[in-house]
Motif scaffolding. Structure first.
Motif, mmCIF file in Angstrom:
data_model
loop_
_atom_site.group_PDB
_atom_site.id
_atom_site.type_symbol
_atom_site.label_atom_id
_atom_site.label_comp_id
_atom_site.label_asym_id
_atom_site.label_seq_id
_atom_site.Cartn_x
_atom_site.Cartn_y
_atom_site.Cartn_z
ATOM 1 N N ASP A 1 0.845 -1.194 0.000
ATOM 2 C CA ASP A 1 0.000 0.000 0.000
ATOM 3 C C ASP A 1 0.881 1.245 0.000
ATOM 4 O O ASP A 1 2.064 1.187 0.352
ATOM 5 C CB ASP A 1 -0.929 0.018 1.214
ATOM 6 N N GLY A 2 0.279 2.360 -0.369
ATOM 7 C CA GLY A 2 1.045 3.585 -0.528
ATOM 8 C C GLY A 2 1.663 4.130 0.734
ATOM 9 O O GLY A 2 2.683 4.825 0.688
ATOM 10 N N ASP A 3 1.049 3.817 1.898
ATOM 11 C CA ASP A 3 1.599 4.356 3.141
ATOM 12 C C ASP A 3 2.893 3.666 3.564
ATOM 13 O O ASP A 3 3.571 4.115 4.492
ATOM 14 C CB ASP A 3 0.562 4.280 4.264
ATOM 15 N N GLU A 4 3.263 2.585 2.882
ATOM 16 C CA GLU A 4 4.501 1.883 3.193
ATOM 17 C C GLU A 4 5.678 2.383 2.356
ATOM 18 O O GLU A 4 6.827 2.015 2.619
ATOM 19 C CB GLU A 4 4.327 0.384 2.938
ATOM 20 N N VAL A 5 5.389 3.201 1.361
ATOM 21 C CA VAL A 5 6.401 3.508 0.357
ATOM 22 C C VAL A 5 7.545 4.361 0.900
ATOM 23 O O VAL A 5 8.725 4.003 0.761
ATOM 24 C CB VAL A 5 5.760 4.191 -0.876
ATOM 25 N N VAL A 6 7.235 5.500 1.504
ATOM 26 C CA VAL A 6 8.296 6.394 1.975
ATOM 27 C C VAL A 6 9.209 5.710 2.994
ATOM 28 O O VAL A 6 10.443 5.797 2.872
ATOM 29 C CB VAL A 6 7.704 7.706 2.533
ATOM 30 N N PRO A 7 8.657 4.996 3.998
ATOM 31 C CA PRO A 7 9.553 4.297 4.929
ATOM 32 C C PRO A 7 10.457 3.274 4.234
ATOM 33 O O PRO A 7 11.640 3.142 4.583
ATOM 34 C CB PRO A 7 8.593 3.614 5.906
ATOM 35 N N ILE B 1 -1.433 2.419 -8.982
ATOM 36 C CA ILE B 1 -2.215 3.638 -8.766
ATOM 37 C C ILE B 1 -3.301 3.435 -7.714
ATOM 38 O O ILE B 1 -3.410 4.189 -6.754
ATOM 39 C CB ILE B 1 -2.851 4.118 -10.090
ATOM 40 N N ARG B 2 -4.120 2.400 -7.880
ATOM 41 C CA ARG B 2 -5.266 2.212 -6.989
ATOM 42 C C ARG B 2 -4.924 1.230 -5.873
ATOM 43 O O ARG B 2 -4.728 0.045 -6.124
ATOM 44 C CB ARG B 2 -6.473 1.737 -7.797
ATOM 45 N N MET B 3 -4.873 1.777 -4.652
ATOM 46 C CA MET B 3 -4.610 0.970 -3.461
ATOM 47 C C MET B 3 -5.553 1.413 -2.356
ATOM 48 O O MET B 3 -6.013 2.558 -2.354
ATOM 49 C CB MET B 3 -3.133 1.111 -3.059
ATOM 50 N N GLY C 1 -1.605 5.556 -5.286
ATOM 51 C CA GLY C 1 -0.304 5.803 -5.898
ATOM 52 C C GLY C 1 -0.025 7.269 -6.162
ATOM 53 O O GLY C 1 1.140 7.679 -6.219
ATOM 54 N N LEU C 2 -1.063 8.072 -6.338
ATOM 55 C CA LEU C 2 -0.882 9.506 -6.552
ATOM 56 C C LEU C 2 -0.265 10.159 -5.318
ATOM 57 O O LEU C 2 0.748 10.869 -5.407
ATOM 58 C CB LEU C 2 -2.219 10.163 -6.894
#
Length: 215
Positions: free
Chosen positions: A32-38, A52-54, A59-60
């Protein structure tokens, strides 16, 4: 690279395809997108392949968060549909291009290599169609700012922006304008700084918003 997709089967398939190349290493996956930056902070990938859709963070939002980092990786957006407003917004947020999920394994590998090398996935006609479609459909402050920013560009720089938006390579631009490739690169560096564009995709969006090119 980092794979981001909420479907574990998609992640497994992509990991197998990319991992079999020998020159691409999947260092981490995110669901999911909230895992990306970490995970970007932890693994420092060169490329993020972003769905894109999660369900929690799309993804945006994840692309905007990643590209705002001090030394961001390249972001390649994965999508099911080419004419997708979310994809356009991801490109405007700094993604280096997009890739259809129905693409062949070789197309996926080639796209990752292109983006990793610092180029933008701008060559497919659908990318320019996507940009043109959504820019033409919108009236926004972005368009007003883009048109105002034309005043800071020289005539030569406008020619180069138009050529980039038409999908031409540096070599093709140099040949068409009777310049060296080094000169074209110098012009592009100045243009990126003047209009605050991160890559050729954002430059193409600017060209459509400013009215230098039309659908």
């Amino acid at each position: 690279m980092l794979l981001v997709d909420d479907d574990p089967l998609v992640r497994t398939g992509l990991s197998m395809i990319l991992g079999s190349t020998g020159d691409i290493v999947v260092v981490a996956e995110a669901s999911d997108g909230d895992e990306v930056v970490p995970k970007v902070a932890l693994h420092a990938p060169d490329v993020v392949l972003m769905d894109i859709r999660m369900p929690r963070v799309d993804g945006l939002a994840a692309t905007a968060a990643v590209t705002a980092l001090p030394r961001p990786p390249k972001v390649l957006v994965l999508t099911t549909y080419d004419l997708d407003e979310y994809v356009f917004d991801a490109l405007a947020a700094g993604a280096s291009g997009f890739l259809l999920k129905e693409g062949s394994p070789q197309e996926i590998v080639d796209a990752v290599r292109v983006v990793a090398a610092g180029e933008a996935m701008l060559s497919p006609r659908t990318t320019r169609t996507l940009i043109g479609h959504f820019v033409a459909a919108r009236t926004s402050p972005r368009r007003q700012r883009a048109r105002a920013a034309l005043d800071v560009l020289t005539d030569r720089e406008r020619e180069i922006v138009t050529a980039v938006a038409s999908g031409k390579s540096n070599a093709e631009i140099a040949s068409g304008l009777y310049l060296s490739e080094a000169t074209v690169k110098t012009h592009l560096t100045r243009i990126f700084a003047k209009i605050d564009a991160a890559n050729r995709v954002q430059l193409t969006i600017f060209a459509y918003e400013a009215g230098l090119v039309t659908v």
